[in-house]
Design an enzyme around this catalytic site. Structure first.
Site, mmCIF file in Angstrom:
data_model
loop_
_atom_site.group_PDB
_atom_site.id
_atom_site.type_symbol
_atom_site.label_atom_id
_atom_site.label_comp_id
_atom_site.label_asym_id
_atom_site.label_seq_id
_atom_site.Cartn_x
_atom_site.Cartn_y
_atom_site.Cartn_z
ATOM 1 N N ARG A 136 13.744 -2.894 9.171
ATOM 2 C CA ARG A 136 13.627 -2.192 7.883
ATOM 3 C C ARG A 136 12.891 -0.863 8.044
ATOM 4 N NH1 ARG A 136 9.461 -2.042 3.996
ATOM 5 N NH2 ARG A 136 8.243 -3.402 5.345
ATOM 6 N N HIS A 191 4.197 -5.572 11.489
ATOM 7 C CA HIS A 191 3.590 -4.270 11.153
ATOM 8 C C HIS A 191 2.642 -3.904 12.286
ATOM 9 C CE1 HIS A 191 1.550 -1.047 9.099
ATOM 10 N NE2 HIS A 191 2.381 -1.156 8.083
ATOM 11 N N GLU A 249 6.331 8.507 6.314
ATOM 12 C CA GLU A 249 6.089 7.289 7.121
ATOM 13 C C GLU A 249 7.049 7.277 8.301
ATOM 14 O OE1 GLU A 249 6.173 3.877 4.482
ATOM 15 O OE2 GLU A 249 4.206 4.356 3.663
ATOM 16 N N ARG A 273 8.998 1.118 13.250
ATOM 17 C CA ARG A 273 7.990 0.072 13.433
ATOM 18 C C ARG A 273 8.222 -0.840 14.622
ATOM 19 N NH1 ARG A 273 6.780 -1.865 7.387
ATOM 20 N NH2 ARG A 273 5.823 0.103 6.893
ATOM 21 N N GLN A 277 0.825 -1.207 0.000
ATOM 22 C CA GLN A 277 0.000 0.000 0.000
ATOM 23 C C GLN A 277 0.861 1.260 0.000
ATOM 24 O OE1 GLN A 277 -2.598 -0.273 3.381
ATOM 25 N NE2 GLN A 277 -3.662 -2.071 2.606
ATOM 26 N N HIS A 308 4.928 -9.141 9.076
ATOM 27 C CA HIS A 308 4.780 -8.367 7.842
ATOM 28 C C HIS A 308 5.937 -8.560 6.876
ATOM 29 C CE1 HIS A 308 3.528 -5.019 5.349
ATOM 30 N NE2 HIS A 308 4.638 -4.346 5.589
HETATM 31 C C1 SIN Z 1 2.579 0.151 4.688
HETATM 32 O O1 SIN Z 1 1.919 0.642 3.784
HETATM 33 O O2 SIN Z 1 2.462 0.445 5.865
HETATM 34 C C2 SIN Z 1 3.607 -0.879 4.326
HETATM 35 C C3 SIN Z 1 4.794 -0.240 3.751
HETATM 36 C C4 SIN Z 1 6.020 -1.069 4.039
HETATM 37 O O3 SIN Z 1 5.918 -2.161 4.588
HETATM 38 O O4 SIN Z 1 7.115 -0.582 3.750
#
Ligand code: SIN
Length: 539
Positions: free
Chosen positions: A386, A244, A115, A290, A46, A351
């Site tokens: 990551r 995730h 992000e 994360r 996404q 994830h």
């Molecule tokens: C996300 O859209 O949160 C996933 C993106 C990612 O795992 O880098």
């Protein structure tokens, strides 16, 4: 049946297709995909692709963010190379037809998202369906390329190497480990086919299906990692499984991710009472890395006994939310959640595998003529954790590097097409009438990994998991040799191998770093553990 191809690509996501489209100028390419061509993890991505396009950003900042997330274990040279090559690879995608959200008129004037862990806006995206846009573009080009053959419903069983002694007994030389293709189950006919290849590329994605709760589709069974390990390649850093923080928590929603981009647009993480708990865990709050956010949610859930926490974006303009996240909005509505008005119940789920088949700067494994790219590989970019949206970036950069390196290697491989090959031998095997053994073991592995090898670990739980997985593996092995091979059995066998590798890697690392947290060793130990965890099969 024996088939010959110059380049054998196993997997049809961003990594495999990008490589195939480039290498097809140099020979015949066969892409194997175990379901339909579009059924990949890429198509579900996404968030987007991280790269430096803004004047407010710089390569140094992106490199530093990548290293910070990786918690001491990233390979700095790799991070530099990937970050610097990134913009060129994304421009290539646009030139191939991909359409990303834009702010200006120029072809590359991207609208950039934010992000967790990123100190600038640098996520190139196509609404909340970035992966689908990329996958559709690459698939269309691959389907139109006359040098590329796409074989759907073909699942690789094992790599063929000159020094291996596997089920069919191919034995050419004993000294070198050289890959010359793969045995492959044609799931339409039930026959095992032998694919003989000059260069083989593993681009089979990750293995998060090894956990009970995951954002990944059913295909993510670690096939590339397991095959490479069985063939004698080194695998690295498999203890670093990324959970995730925000997967939709709903009884009917299977594996649905609520993109980190939602937090990037300002969503809050709150508990049942509406309290923003991330303030207690990090100065970066919802946009911490994360590992920090997933552990915070895990702690909150254990502390309060609640089933989920909530993502709240109801304070933002509803039209803007609908426009930015059309897919998430529509999907949640199906479950009775209007994200412009309601809080979204979320939980962490497995994830992404930061570890994988160890490669050099060109995607080469330590088996000659075998390359690994994308989530299957461990290049050194992600280290212990990551950075969000660095995975599609890594896949693009490394498929390009592997393409360049394999042109050179391919020039030297004409000889292998003269070596003699024995087809797959299934003498003595029968059709199984006990499918329950396979489904029971699938379930048991995924539960034990979730319960004992999850976000918070201890040596005691890991030892218990190791004992159980060894028994399960023995059972699967007996079954494998006695019965005709099926797709479910191949995946189960691979899952069991990857599960054991994750557990063994986690047991080796006597510290807590990045995504690996062991309550018995809660601190980092830079004196002993500033290095990758490498496992290699002894023959
Ligand atoms: C996300 O859209 O949160 C996933 C993106 C990612 O795992 O880098």
């Amino acid at each position: 049946m024996i088939q010959k191809t110059d380049f054998l690509v196993i997997g049809s996501g961003i990594a495999g297709l990008s490589y195939a489209l480039k290498i097809a100028k140099f020979g015949k390419v066969t892409i194997l995909t175990k379901k339909k061509i579009q059924q990949t993890n890429t198509a579900l991505a996404q968030g987007g692709v991280a790269a430096v396009f803004s004047s407010m950003d710089s390569f140094d900042l992106h490199i530093q963010d990548t290293l910070n997330a990786g918690d001491g274990l990233c390979d700095k040279q790799v991070a530099q190379m990937v970050v610097q090559d990134g913009p060129a690879r994304i421009r290539e995608l646009v030139d191939q037809g991909a359409r990303f959200n834009k702010d200006g008129k120029g072809a590359y004037d991207f609208s950039l998202g934010q992000e967790g862990g990123h100190s600038a806006k640098r996520i190139v995206y196509a609404h909340d369906l970035t992966g689908k846009e990329i996958e559709d573009t690459l698939v269309k080009n691959a389907q139109e390329n006359e040098n590329i053959t796409i074989l759907e419903d073909h699942i690789a069983v094992d790599l063929i190497t000159f020094s291996s002694s596997i089920r069919s007994g191919l034995l050419v030389t004993q000294n070198e480990n050289i890959c010359c293709g793969a045995y492959v189950l044609n799931n339409k006919t039930g026959e095992i086919e032998t694919f003989y290849a000059g260069i083989t590329l593993l681009a089979c994605g990750g293995a998060s299906k090894v956990y009970l709760y995951t954002s990944n589709p059913d295909i993510a069974t670690g096939d590339g990692i397991a095959m490479a390990y069985r063939a004698g390649a080194s695998v690295a850093n498999l203890e670093f499984v990324q959970f995730h923080p925000t997967c939709l928590y709903h009884p009917e929603a299977k594996n649905f991710l609520i993109s980190e981009a939602v937090r990037g647009e300002g969503a809050y993480l709150v508990d049942e009472k509406g309290r923003r708990f991330m303030e207690d865990y990090s100065k970066d709050k919802e946009l911490a890395c994360r590992d920090v956010v997933a552990r915070a949610i895990d702690t909150e859930l254990k502390r309060t006994g609640a089933d989920s926490v909530f993502l709240d974006i109801t304070h933002k303009d509803p039209d803007a939310v609908r426009k930015r996240f059309p897919n998430i909005h529509a999907k949640c509505l199906k479950f009775g959640i209007d994200i412009t008005k309601d809080r979204i119940p979320v939980v962490p789920a497995a994830h992404y595998m930061c570890g994988g088949v160890a490669t050099d700067l060109n995607g080469r494994t330590d088996i000659q003529r075998l390359y690994a790219v994308g989530e299957t590989a461990c290049t050194g970019l992600h280290g212990a954790n990551r950075l969000a949206s660095n995975s599609l970036l890594e896949a693009l950069v490394y498929s390009h590097r592997a393409f360049e390196a394999s042109i050179e290697e391919f020039k030297q491989v004409a000889d292998i097409f003269t070596a003699s090959l024995e087809p797959w031998d299934e003498a003595g095997t029968t059709n199984s009438d006990e499918a329950i053994v396979v489904s029971h073991n699938w379930d048991e592995i995924r539960r034990l990994m979730w319960n004992y090898v999850g976000i918070v670990r201890s040596d005691k739980r890991l030892q218990r998991a190791l004992r159980r997985i060894k028994n399960i593996k023995e059972e699967i092995n007996e079954y494998y040799w006695d019965f005709k091979v099926t797709a479910d059995l191949i995946e189960l066998r691979n899952l069991s191998v990857v599960a054991e590798l994750i557990i063994r890697s986690a047991l080796l690392r006597k510290e807590s770093r990045g995504l690996h947290y062991n309550i018995e060793y809660p601190e980092k130990n830079d004196d002993l553990w500033l290095k990758p965890t490498i496992l290699k099969k002894r023959f």
